[in-house]
Design a protein around this motif. Sequence first.
Motif, mmCIF file in Angstrom:
data_model
loop_
_atom_site.group_PDB
_atom_site.id
_atom_site.type_symbol
_atom_site.label_atom_id
_atom_site.label_comp_id
_atom_site.label_asym_id
_atom_site.label_seq_id
_atom_site.Cartn_x
_atom_site.Cartn_y
_atom_site.Cartn_z
ATOM 1 N N ALA A 1 0.831 -1.207 0.000
ATOM 2 C CA ALA A 1 0.000 0.000 0.000
ATOM 3 C C ALA A 1 0.853 1.240 0.000
ATOM 4 C CB ALA A 1 -0.918 -0.012 1.217
ATOM 5 N N ARG B 1 1.962 2.763 -3.265
ATOM 6 C CA ARG B 1 0.989 3.377 -4.173
ATOM 7 C C ARG B 1 0.607 4.774 -3.738
ATOM 8 N NH1 ARG B 1 1.730 1.494 -8.506
ATOM 9 N NH2 ARG B 1 -0.201 2.476 -9.171
ATOM 10 N N SER C 1 -14.372 -0.723 -5.385
ATOM 11 C CA SER C 1 -13.810 -1.304 -6.596
ATOM 12 C C SER C 1 -14.060 -2.806 -6.574
ATOM 13 C CB SER C 1 -12.312 -1.009 -6.688
ATOM 14 O OG SER C 1 -11.626 -1.580 -5.585
ATOM 15 N N TYR D 1 -7.549 -2.086 -12.504
ATOM 16 C CA TYR D 1 -6.708 -1.410 -11.522
ATOM 17 C C TYR D 1 -5.685 -2.379 -10.929
ATOM 18 C CZ TYR D 1 -9.961 2.605 -11.404
ATOM 19 O OH TYR D 1 -10.718 3.707 -11.717
ATOM 20 N N THR E 1 -3.611 -3.798 -5.587
ATOM 21 C CA THR E 1 -3.711 -3.053 -4.327
ATOM 22 C C THR E 1 -5.129 -2.551 -4.070
ATOM 23 O OG1 THR E 1 -1.423 -2.336 -4.469
ATOM 24 C CG2 THR E 1 -2.879 -1.003 -3.093
ATOM 25 N N TYR E 2 -5.832 -2.180 -5.127
ATOM 26 C CA TYR E 2 -7.128 -1.516 -4.983
ATOM 27 C C TYR E 2 -8.312 -2.461 -5.062
ATOM 28 C CZ TYR E 2 -4.379 2.710 -5.588
ATOM 29 O OH TYR E 2 -3.448 3.709 -5.430
ATOM 30 N N ALA F 1 -11.312 -2.213 -2.546
ATOM 31 C CA ALA F 1 -11.126 -1.000 -1.738
ATOM 32 C C ALA F 1 -12.387 -0.139 -1.752
ATOM 33 C CB ALA F 1 -9.948 -0.193 -2.260
ATOM 34 N N PHE G 1 -13.578 3.419 -2.100
ATOM 35 C CA PHE G 1 -13.209 4.761 -2.530
ATOM 36 C C PHE G 1 -14.235 5.741 -1.977
ATOM 37 C CE2 PHE G 1 -10.750 2.231 -5.366
ATOM 38 C CZ PHE G 1 -9.728 3.030 -5.873
ATOM 39 N N ALA H 1 -8.761 5.987 -0.997
ATOM 40 C CA ALA H 1 -9.098 4.568 -1.093
ATOM 41 C C ALA H 1 -8.783 3.907 0.244
ATOM 42 C CB ALA H 1 -8.319 3.904 -2.214
ATOM 43 N N LEU I 1 -8.302 0.556 1.942
ATOM 44 C CA LEU I 1 -7.999 -0.788 1.480
ATOM 45 C C LEU I 1 -8.670 -1.843 2.358
ATOM 46 C CD1 LEU I 1 -4.215 -0.400 0.616
ATOM 47 C CD2 LEU I 1 -6.224 0.117 -0.786
ATOM 48 N N PHE J 1 -5.724 9.210 -2.948
ATOM 49 C CA PHE J 1 -5.803 8.826 -4.360
ATOM 50 C C PHE J 1 -5.614 10.013 -5.300
ATOM 51 C CE2 PHE J 1 -7.925 7.392 -8.260
ATOM 52 C CZ PHE J 1 -7.263 6.185 -8.456
#
Length: 480
Positions: A34, A37, A402, A409, A412-413, A416, A418, A429, A431, A446
Amino acid sequence: MSRAFRRILTAIVAVALGVPVMAAPTGAAPTGAAAGRVPADGSALPPGFVDQTVFTGLVAPTAVAFSPDGRVFVAEKRGTIKIFHGLTDTTPIVFADLSRNVYDYEDLGLIGLALPAGFPRDPYVYVSYTYDAPIGGVAPVYNDTCPALYNCLASGRLSRLRISGNTLVGSEQVLLNDWCQQSDTHSMGDVLFGPDGSLYVAGGDGASGDAVDYGQLGHPTNPCGDPPAPVGGMMMPPTAQGGALRSQDIRTPADPTGLSGTVIRVNPPSGAPLPSNPLYGSRDRNVQRIVAYGLRNPFRLTFRPGTGEIWIADVGFRTWEEIDRIVDPVAGPVHNYGWPCYEGMLRQPVYDAVNLSLCESLYAAGPAAVTPPFYTYAHNQMITPVDTCAANRGAIGGLTFSPTTGGGYPATYRGALFFTDYLRTCVWAMLPGVGGVPDPTQILAFGRTSGLPVQLVTGPGGDIYYVSITGGAVHRFVYR
Protein backbone atom coordinates in the motif's frame (compact mmCIF):
# COMPACT_ATOMS: atom_id res chain seq x y z
CA MET A 1 -25.72 18.09 -3.18
CA SER A 2 -24.92 17.97 0.52
CA ARG A 3 -24.26 21.62 1.20
CA ALA A 4 -25.83 24.79 -0.11
CA PHE A 5 -24.22 26.37 -3.16
CA ARG A 6 -23.46 29.48 -1.18
CA ARG A 7 -21.31 27.44 1.21
CA ILE A 8 -19.55 25.76 -1.69
CA LEU A 9 -18.76 29.12 -3.22
CA THR A 10 -17.51 30.36 0.14
CA ALA A 11 -15.17 27.38 0.30
CA ILE A 12 -13.88 28.05 -3.22
CA VAL A 13 -13.21 31.67 -2.37
CA ALA A 14 -11.45 30.65 0.84
CA VAL A 15 -9.12 28.35 -1.07
CA ALA A 16 -8.42 31.06 -3.62
CA LEU A 17 -7.56 33.53 -0.87
CA GLY A 18 -5.25 31.04 0.85
CA VAL A 19 -7.12 30.72 4.15
CA PRO A 20 -4.83 28.94 6.65
CA VAL A 21 -5.59 25.29 7.24
CA MET A 22 -5.30 23.42 10.53
CA ALA A 23 -4.28 19.82 10.00
CA ALA A 24 -3.72 16.85 12.26
CA PRO A 25 -2.90 13.42 10.83
CA THR A 26 -5.25 10.57 11.76
CA GLY A 27 -4.81 6.82 11.53
CA ALA A 28 -1.72 4.81 10.81
CA ALA A 29 0.44 5.25 7.73
CA PRO A 30 -0.05 2.56 5.04
CA THR A 31 2.60 -0.11 4.95
CA GLY A 32 3.98 -2.68 2.52
CA ALA A 33 2.48 -2.71 -0.97
CA ALA A 34 0.00 0.00 0.00
CA ALA A 35 2.77 2.41 0.87
CA GLY A 36 4.22 2.09 -2.60
CA ARG A 37 0.99 3.38 -4.17
CA VAL A 38 0.73 6.58 -2.13
CA PRO A 39 1.59 9.62 -4.26
CA ALA A 40 4.09 12.03 -2.74
CA ASP A 41 1.57 14.81 -3.28
CA GLY A 42 -2.06 13.94 -2.56
CA SER A 43 -3.18 16.23 -5.37
CA ALA A 44 -1.61 13.88 -7.95
CA LEU A 45 -3.05 10.54 -9.00
CA PRO A 46 -1.00 7.42 -8.30
CA PRO A 47 1.42 6.42 -11.08
CA GLY A 48 -0.35 5.01 -14.11
CA PHE A 49 -3.74 6.60 -13.39
CA VAL A 50 -5.38 9.24 -15.57
CA ASP A 51 -8.43 11.40 -14.85
CA GLN A 52 -10.41 11.15 -18.08
CA THR A 53 -13.40 13.35 -18.96
CA VAL A 54 -16.15 11.09 -20.27
CA PHE A 55 -19.13 13.44 -20.68
CA THR A 56 -19.18 17.22 -20.60
CA GLY A 57 -21.57 20.09 -21.32
CA LEU A 58 -23.99 19.00 -18.59
CA VAL A 59 -25.93 21.38 -16.33
CA ALA A 60 -25.21 20.64 -12.65
CA PRO A 61 -25.15 16.84 -13.02
CA THR A 62 -25.81 14.89 -9.83
CA ALA A 63 -25.88 11.18 -10.69
CA VAL A 64 -24.91 8.65 -13.35
CA ALA A 65 -26.22 5.14 -14.00
CA PHE A 66 -24.95 2.54 -16.48
CA SER A 67 -27.27 0.29 -18.47
CA PRO A 68 -26.18 -3.26 -19.41
CA ASP A 69 -26.81 -2.37 -23.07
CA GLY A 70 -24.10 0.32 -23.01
CA ARG A 71 -26.28 3.37 -22.56
CA VAL A 72 -25.46 5.83 -19.80
CA PHE A 73 -28.10 7.85 -17.92
CA VAL A 74 -27.16 11.16 -16.28
CA ALA A 75 -29.40 13.13 -13.92
CA GLU A 76 -29.17 16.90 -13.70
CA LYS A 77 -30.10 18.76 -10.54
CA ARG A 78 -32.77 20.82 -12.30
CA GLY A 79 -34.80 17.68 -13.05
CA THR A 80 -33.69 16.48 -16.48
CA ILE A 81 -32.37 13.00 -17.29
CA LYS A 82 -30.15 12.56 -20.33
CA ILE A 83 -29.14 9.42 -22.21
CA PHE A 84 -25.76 8.89 -23.83
CA HIS A 85 -25.62 5.96 -26.26
CA GLY A 86 -22.18 4.94 -25.08
CA LEU A 87 -19.03 6.24 -23.44
CA THR A 88 -17.97 8.00 -26.65
CA ASP A 89 -21.31 9.71 -27.34
CA THR A 90 -21.13 13.51 -27.24
CA THR A 91 -24.73 14.36 -28.14
CA PRO A 92 -27.12 13.04 -25.49
CA ILE A 93 -30.88 13.08 -25.76
CA VAL A 94 -33.25 14.20 -23.03
CA PHE A 95 -35.19 11.17 -21.82
CA ALA A 96 -37.26 12.91 -19.13
CA ASP A 97 -37.85 16.44 -17.90
CA LEU A 98 -39.21 16.56 -14.35
CA SER A 99 -38.29 20.20 -13.82
CA ARG A 100 -41.89 21.25 -13.17
CA ASN A 101 -41.96 18.96 -10.13
CA VAL A 102 -38.33 19.16 -9.02
CA TYR A 103 -37.49 21.88 -6.49
CA ASP A 104 -34.09 23.05 -7.76
CA TYR A 105 -32.99 25.44 -5.03
CA GLU A 106 -29.65 25.47 -3.17
CA ASP A 107 -29.02 21.81 -2.14
CA LEU A 108 -32.45 20.72 -3.29
CA GLY A 109 -33.13 19.01 -6.60
CA LEU A 110 -32.92 15.70 -8.43
CA ILE A 111 -30.33 13.66 -6.51
CA GLY A 112 -30.86 9.91 -6.91
CA LEU A 113 -30.92 7.82 -10.10
CA ALA A 114 -30.94 4.01 -10.43
CA LEU A 115 -31.62 1.27 -12.96
CA PRO A 116 -32.76 -2.23 -11.98
CA ALA A 117 -30.42 -5.16 -12.66
CA GLY A 118 -32.77 -6.45 -15.35
CA PHE A 119 -32.83 -3.18 -17.28
CA PRO A 120 -33.93 -2.64 -20.05
CA ARG A 121 -36.03 -5.82 -19.88
CA ASP A 122 -37.30 -4.33 -16.61
CA PRO A 123 -38.11 -0.98 -18.28
CA TYR A 124 -38.03 1.53 -15.43
CA VAL A 125 -35.76 4.36 -14.32
CA TYR A 126 -35.94 5.22 -10.60
CA VAL A 127 -35.35 8.70 -9.19
CA SER A 128 -35.39 10.52 -5.86
CA TYR A 129 -35.77 14.28 -5.66
CA THR A 130 -37.04 17.28 -3.73
CA TYR A 131 -40.65 17.91 -4.69
CA ASP A 132 -41.62 21.57 -5.20
CA ALA A 133 -44.58 21.34 -2.85
CA PRO A 134 -45.40 20.14 0.68
CA ILE A 135 -46.49 16.56 1.28
CA GLY A 136 -49.82 16.17 -0.47
CA GLY A 137 -49.42 19.47 -2.35
CA VAL A 138 -49.24 20.15 -6.08
CA ALA A 139 -46.05 21.45 -7.71
CA PRO A 140 -44.75 23.92 -8.55
CA VAL A 141 -45.33 26.03 -5.47
CA TYR A 142 -42.04 27.96 -5.30
CA ASN A 143 -40.72 27.67 -8.87
CA ASP A 144 -37.16 27.03 -7.64
CA THR A 145 -37.08 30.09 -5.37
CA CYS A 146 -37.58 30.68 -1.66
CA PRO A 147 -38.52 34.19 -0.46
CA ALA A 148 -37.41 33.50 3.12
CA LEU A 149 -35.43 30.66 4.66
CA TYR A 150 -37.54 28.05 6.53
CA ASN A 151 -40.72 29.42 4.92
CA CYS A 152 -40.72 27.17 1.83
CA LEU A 153 -42.20 23.90 2.99
CA ALA A 154 -41.39 21.11 0.54
CA SER A 155 -41.09 17.31 0.53
CA GLY A 156 -39.26 14.38 -0.99
CA ARG A 157 -40.31 11.98 -3.71
CA LEU A 158 -39.41 8.51 -4.88
CA SER A 159 -40.68 7.85 -8.40
CA ARG A 160 -40.17 5.60 -11.37
CA LEU A 161 -40.36 6.32 -15.09
CA ARG A 162 -41.25 3.76 -17.75
CA ILE A 163 -38.98 3.74 -20.78
CA SER A 164 -39.35 2.25 -24.25
CA GLY A 165 -36.26 2.63 -26.38
CA ASN A 166 -35.18 6.11 -25.34
CA THR A 167 -38.70 7.45 -24.88
CA LEU A 168 -40.64 8.13 -21.70
CA VAL A 169 -43.88 6.16 -21.70
CA GLY A 170 -46.80 7.72 -19.87
CA SER A 171 -46.30 9.88 -16.81
CA GLU A 172 -44.18 9.67 -13.69
CA GLN A 173 -45.30 6.99 -11.22
CA VAL A 174 -44.93 8.39 -7.70
CA LEU A 175 -44.06 5.60 -5.25
CA LEU A 176 -43.61 7.72 -2.12
CA ASN A 177 -44.10 11.37 -1.16
CA ASP A 178 -42.75 12.00 2.37
CA TRP A 179 -39.59 13.53 3.90
CA CYS A 180 -40.92 16.88 5.14
CA GLN A 181 -38.47 19.60 4.10
CA GLN A 182 -38.32 22.96 5.87
CA SER A 183 -34.84 24.12 4.88
CA ASP A 184 -32.67 24.44 1.78
CA THR A 185 -30.51 21.43 2.57
CA HIS A 186 -30.54 17.79 3.80
CA SER A 187 -33.18 16.71 1.35
CA MET A 188 -33.28 13.48 -0.65
CA GLY A 189 -30.25 11.23 -0.91
CA ASP A 190 -29.45 8.18 -3.01
CA VAL A 191 -31.68 5.52 -4.54
CA LEU A 192 -30.00 2.15 -5.02
CA PHE A 193 -30.89 -1.45 -5.86
CA GLY A 194 -29.71 -4.15 -3.49
CA PRO A 195 -28.26 -7.51 -4.51
CA ASP A 196 -31.67 -9.11 -3.96
CA GLY A 197 -33.48 -6.62 -6.21
CA SER A 198 -35.01 -4.58 -3.39
CA LEU A 199 -34.85 -0.80 -3.56
CA TYR A 200 -33.06 1.35 -0.95
CA VAL A 201 -33.69 5.07 -0.55
CA ALA A 202 -32.01 7.61 1.72
CA GLY A 203 -33.40 10.92 2.93
CA GLY A 204 -32.03 13.71 5.12
CA ASP A 205 -33.54 15.35 8.18
CA GLY A 206 -34.85 18.35 6.19
CA ALA A 207 -33.70 20.69 8.96
CA SER A 208 -31.36 23.67 9.10
CA GLY A 209 -27.84 23.01 7.91
CA ASP A 210 -26.37 25.76 10.08
CA ALA A 211 -28.43 26.36 13.21
CA VAL A 212 -29.67 24.21 16.07
CA ASP A 213 -33.12 23.25 14.85
CA TYR A 214 -35.72 21.44 16.96
CA GLY A 215 -38.73 22.94 15.17
CA GLN A 216 -38.57 26.50 16.49
CA LEU A 217 -37.44 27.99 13.18
CA GLY A 218 -39.63 29.40 10.43
CA HIS A 219 -42.61 31.70 10.05
CA PRO A 220 -44.80 29.98 11.01
CA THR A 221 -42.69 27.99 13.45
CA ASN A 222 -42.69 24.20 13.28
CA PRO A 223 -43.70 24.16 9.60
CA CYS A 224 -43.74 20.34 9.45
CA GLY A 225 -46.18 20.15 12.37
CA ASP A 226 -43.92 17.96 14.50
CA PRO A 227 -45.00 17.14 18.08
CA PRO A 228 -45.87 18.45 20.51
CA ALA A 229 -47.10 21.69 18.89
CA PRO A 230 -49.19 22.28 15.77
CA VAL A 231 -47.91 24.28 12.82
CA GLY A 232 -47.17 27.76 14.14
CA GLY A 233 -47.05 26.53 17.71
CA MET A 234 -44.39 27.05 20.35
CA MET A 235 -41.54 24.53 20.14
CA MET A 236 -39.47 24.48 23.31
CA PRO A 237 -37.05 22.13 25.06
CA PRO A 238 -37.26 19.60 26.47
CA THR A 239 -40.34 18.28 24.65
CA ALA A 240 -39.74 19.54 21.09
CA GLN A 241 -39.45 16.80 18.47
CA GLY A 242 -39.08 18.84 15.29
CA GLY A 243 -36.26 19.97 13.03
CA ALA A 244 -33.25 17.67 13.17
CA LEU A 245 -35.06 15.49 15.73
CA ARG A 246 -37.16 14.11 12.89
CA SER A 247 -34.23 11.69 12.46
CA GLN A 248 -35.34 10.16 15.79
CA ASP A 249 -39.04 10.09 14.90
CA ILE A 250 -39.25 6.30 15.03
CA ARG A 251 -38.69 6.58 18.79
CA THR A 252 -41.94 8.51 19.28
CA PRO A 253 -44.63 5.95 18.37
CA ALA A 254 -47.50 8.09 19.66
CA ASP A 255 -47.50 9.96 16.32
CA PRO A 256 -47.08 8.77 12.71
CA THR A 257 -43.43 8.24 11.74
CA GLY A 258 -41.85 10.25 8.93
CA LEU A 259 -38.94 9.08 6.80
CA SER A 260 -36.56 11.98 7.45
CA GLY A 261 -33.03 10.94 8.41
CA THR A 262 -33.53 7.30 7.43
CA VAL A 263 -32.60 4.60 4.94
CA ILE A 264 -35.59 2.58 3.77
CA ARG A 265 -36.02 -0.72 1.92
CA VAL A 266 -39.04 -1.04 -0.35
CA ASN A 267 -40.62 -3.06 -3.13
CA PRO A 268 -39.57 -1.36 -6.41
CA PRO A 269 -42.91 -1.54 -8.26
CA SER A 270 -44.92 -0.02 -5.42
CA GLY A 271 -42.72 1.59 -2.76
CA ALA A 272 -44.40 -0.67 -0.20
CA PRO A 273 -42.40 -2.09 2.71
CA LEU A 274 -41.08 -5.60 2.12
CA PRO A 275 -42.35 -8.39 4.41
CA SER A 276 -38.72 -9.42 5.01
CA ASN A 277 -37.89 -6.04 6.57
CA PRO A 278 -36.86 -6.20 10.26
CA LEU A 279 -39.71 -3.94 11.46
CA TYR A 280 -42.45 -5.27 9.21
CA GLY A 281 -44.47 -6.24 12.28
CA SER A 282 -45.12 -2.58 13.10
CA ARG A 283 -48.55 -1.07 12.48
CA ASP A 284 -46.91 2.05 10.99
CA ARG A 285 -46.17 1.59 7.27
CA ASN A 286 -43.21 3.94 7.38
CA VAL A 287 -41.69 2.11 10.34
CA GLN A 288 -42.04 -1.08 8.29
CA ARG A 289 -39.88 0.53 5.59
CA ILE A 290 -37.01 1.76 7.80
CA VAL A 291 -33.73 -0.17 8.01
CA ALA A 292 -31.63 2.62 9.58
CA TYR A 293 -32.32 5.97 11.27
CA GLY A 294 -30.64 8.74 13.21
CA LEU A 295 -28.87 10.03 10.08
CA ARG A 296 -28.34 13.67 9.19
CA ASN A 297 -27.85 13.70 5.44
CA PRO A 298 -27.26 10.17 4.10
CA PHE A 299 -26.28 11.51 0.71
CA ARG A 300 -24.86 8.42 -0.99
CA LEU A 301 -25.18 4.64 -0.56
CA THR A 302 -23.19 1.69 -1.87
CA PHE A 303 -23.03 -2.07 -1.35
CA ARG A 304 -19.84 -3.96 -0.57
CA PRO A 305 -19.33 -6.51 -3.39
CA GLY A 306 -20.42 -10.03 -2.58
CA THR A 307 -22.33 -8.96 0.55
CA GLY A 308 -25.59 -7.31 1.55
CA GLU A 309 -23.79 -4.59 3.52
CA ILE A 310 -24.86 -0.99 2.91
CA TRP A 311 -22.25 1.75 3.32
CA ILE A 312 -23.48 5.30 3.83
CA ALA A 313 -21.84 8.66 3.21
CA ASP A 314 -23.53 10.80 5.86
CA VAL A 315 -22.70 14.51 5.64
CA GLY A 316 -21.78 16.00 9.00
CA PHE A 317 -22.60 19.18 10.86
CA ARG A 318 -19.93 21.40 12.39
CA THR A 319 -17.13 18.95 13.07
CA TRP A 320 -17.37 15.39 11.74
CA GLU A 321 -18.01 13.56 8.46
CA GLU A 322 -19.18 9.95 8.67
CA ILE A 323 -19.07 6.66 6.81
CA ASP A 324 -21.69 4.37 8.32
CA ARG A 325 -22.17 0.64 7.78
CA ILE A 326 -25.34 -1.48 7.91
CA VAL A 327 -24.06 -5.03 8.17
CA ASP A 328 -27.39 -6.72 7.39
CA PRO A 329 -30.34 -4.47 6.53
CA VAL A 330 -32.66 -7.45 6.12
CA ALA A 331 -31.92 -9.45 9.25
CA GLY A 332 -31.46 -6.33 11.34
CA PRO A 333 -31.43 -5.08 13.96
CA VAL A 334 -32.39 -1.59 12.83
CA HIS A 335 -29.68 0.69 14.15
CA ASN A 336 -29.89 4.26 15.44
CA TYR A 337 -26.87 6.27 14.25
CA GLY A 338 -27.56 8.99 16.79
CA TRP A 339 -28.11 12.27 14.92
CA PRO A 340 -28.68 14.97 16.17
CA CYS A 341 -27.80 13.78 19.67
CA TYR A 342 -24.48 12.42 18.44
CA GLU A 343 -22.10 13.56 15.71
CA GLY A 344 -19.15 11.34 14.89
CA MET A 345 -18.27 9.30 17.96
CA LEU A 346 -19.31 12.01 20.43
CA ARG A 347 -22.33 13.76 21.81
CA GLN A 348 -23.21 16.68 19.57
CA PRO A 349 -22.40 19.58 21.95
CA VAL A 350 -24.87 22.23 20.78
CA TYR A 351 -27.79 19.80 20.72
CA ASP A 352 -26.66 18.31 24.03
CA ALA A 353 -26.71 21.80 25.57
CA VAL A 354 -30.39 22.31 24.71
CA ASN A 355 -31.43 19.39 26.96
CA LEU A 356 -33.97 17.85 24.62
CA SER A 357 -35.78 14.82 26.00
CA LEU A 358 -35.18 12.71 22.89
CA CYS A 359 -31.44 13.23 23.29
CA GLU A 360 -31.28 13.08 27.07
CA SER A 361 -33.05 9.71 27.12
CA LEU A 362 -30.59 8.45 24.51
CA TYR A 363 -27.64 9.63 26.61
CA ALA A 364 -29.11 7.99 29.70
CA ALA A 365 -29.28 4.68 27.83
CA GLY A 366 -25.53 4.78 27.35
CA PRO A 367 -23.25 4.68 24.28
CA ALA A 368 -24.53 1.23 23.30
CA ALA A 369 -27.91 2.78 22.45
CA VAL A 370 -26.47 4.20 19.23
CA THR A 371 -24.29 2.75 16.49
CA PRO A 372 -21.10 4.74 15.98
CA PRO A 373 -19.81 5.48 12.48
CA PHE A 374 -17.52 2.92 10.90
CA TYR A 375 -15.15 5.75 10.03
CA THR A 376 -15.21 9.45 10.77
CA TYR A 377 -12.93 12.39 10.10
CA ALA A 378 -12.92 15.92 11.49
CA HIS A 379 -13.00 19.02 9.34
CA ASN A 380 -9.63 20.14 10.68
CA GLN A 381 -7.88 16.83 10.07
CA MET A 382 -5.94 15.34 7.22
CA ILE A 383 -7.25 11.93 6.26
CA THR A 384 -3.76 10.58 5.51
CA PRO A 385 -0.40 11.99 6.59
CA VAL A 386 0.70 12.52 2.98
CA ASP A 387 -2.32 14.12 1.32
CA THR A 388 -2.72 17.84 0.66
CA CYS A 389 -6.51 17.84 0.81
CA ALA A 390 -7.14 19.01 4.38
CA ALA A 391 -8.88 22.34 4.10
CA ASN A 392 -10.49 23.00 7.50
CA ARG A 393 -13.83 21.95 6.05
CA GLY A 394 -15.57 18.81 4.89
CA ALA A 395 -18.65 17.35 3.23
CA ILE A 396 -18.43 13.71 2.23
CA GLY A 397 -19.77 13.48 -1.29
CA GLY A 398 -19.78 9.84 -2.31
CA LEU A 399 -18.42 6.34 -1.92
CA THR A 400 -18.11 3.15 -3.96
CA PHE A 401 -16.21 -0.14 -3.93
CA SER A 402 -13.81 -1.30 -6.60
CA PRO A 403 -14.34 -4.90 -7.76
CA THR A 404 -12.82 -7.69 -5.70
CA THR A 405 -11.81 -9.52 -8.88
CA GLY A 406 -11.03 -8.39 -12.39
CA GLY A 407 -11.06 -4.76 -13.46
CA GLY A 408 -8.11 -2.83 -14.77
CA TYR A 409 -6.71 -1.41 -11.52
CA PRO A 410 -3.63 -2.72 -9.69
CA ALA A 411 -4.26 -5.51 -7.18
CA THR A 412 -3.71 -3.05 -4.33
CA TYR A 413 -7.13 -1.52 -4.98
CA ARG A 414 -9.20 -4.68 -5.30
CA GLY A 415 -12.16 -4.46 -2.95
CA ALA A 416 -11.13 -1.00 -1.74
CA LEU A 417 -13.69 1.54 -0.56
CA PHE A 418 -13.21 4.76 -2.53
CA PHE A 419 -14.70 7.90 -0.99
CA THR A 420 -14.65 11.58 -1.82
CA ASP A 421 -15.20 14.92 -0.11
CA TYR A 422 -16.50 17.56 -2.47
CA LEU A 423 -15.43 20.55 -0.41
CA ARG A 424 -11.90 19.15 -0.35
CA THR A 425 -12.22 17.91 -3.98
CA CYS A 426 -10.25 14.78 -3.17
CA VAL A 427 -10.63 11.01 -3.35
CA TRP A 428 -9.19 8.37 -1.01
CA ALA A 429 -9.10 4.57 -1.09
CA MET A 430 -9.63 2.59 2.11
CA LEU A 431 -8.00 -0.79 1.48
CA PRO A 432 -9.61 -4.07 2.56
CA GLY A 433 -8.47 -5.70 5.77
CA VAL A 434 -9.63 -8.79 7.64
CA GLY A 435 -12.45 -10.54 5.82
CA GLY A 436 -12.36 -7.96 3.04
CA VAL A 437 -13.82 -5.28 5.31
CA PRO A 438 -12.24 -1.83 4.65
CA ASP A 439 -9.49 -1.00 7.13
CA PRO A 440 -9.48 2.61 8.41
CA THR A 441 -5.76 2.32 9.19
CA GLN A 442 -4.99 1.59 5.53
CA ILE A 443 -6.19 4.67 3.64
CA LEU A 444 -4.42 5.92 0.52
CA ALA A 445 -4.58 9.46 -0.81
CA PHE A 446 -5.80 8.83 -4.36
CA GLY A 447 -5.90 12.36 -5.77
CA ARG A 448 -7.95 15.43 -6.56
CA THR A 449 -11.06 15.75 -8.69
CA SER A 450 -11.85 18.25 -11.41
CA GLY A 451 -14.65 20.38 -9.97
CA LEU A 452 -16.75 19.45 -6.96
CA PRO A 453 -17.66 15.74 -6.86
CA VAL A 454 -21.16 14.69 -5.77
CA GLN A 455 -21.07 11.00 -6.63
CA LEU A 456 -18.63 8.11 -6.98
CA VAL A 457 -19.78 4.99 -8.80
CA THR A 458 -18.12 1.87 -10.17
CA GLY A 459 -18.78 1.65 -13.88
CA PRO A 460 -18.10 -0.68 -16.81
CA GLY A 461 -14.84 -2.57 -16.53
CA GLY A 462 -14.53 -1.71 -12.85
CA ASP A 463 -13.33 1.87 -13.35
CA ILE A 464 -14.30 4.46 -10.74
CA TYR A 465 -16.39 7.35 -12.12
CA TYR A 466 -17.22 10.64 -10.46
CA VAL A 467 -19.80 13.32 -11.20
CA SER A 468 -18.54 16.91 -11.11
CA ILE A 469 -21.51 19.16 -10.41
CA THR A 470 -19.62 22.41 -10.93
CA GLY A 471 -17.65 21.10 -13.90
CA GLY A 472 -20.79 19.92 -15.67
CA ALA A 473 -19.05 16.64 -16.40
CA VAL A 474 -18.66 12.95 -15.67
CA HIS A 475 -15.09 11.69 -15.23
CA ARG A 476 -13.44 8.33 -14.73
CA PHE A 477 -10.12 7.20 -13.30
CA VAL A 478 -8.39 5.02 -15.88
CA TYR A 479 -5.28 2.92 -15.25
CA ARG A 480 -2.93 2.59 -18.24
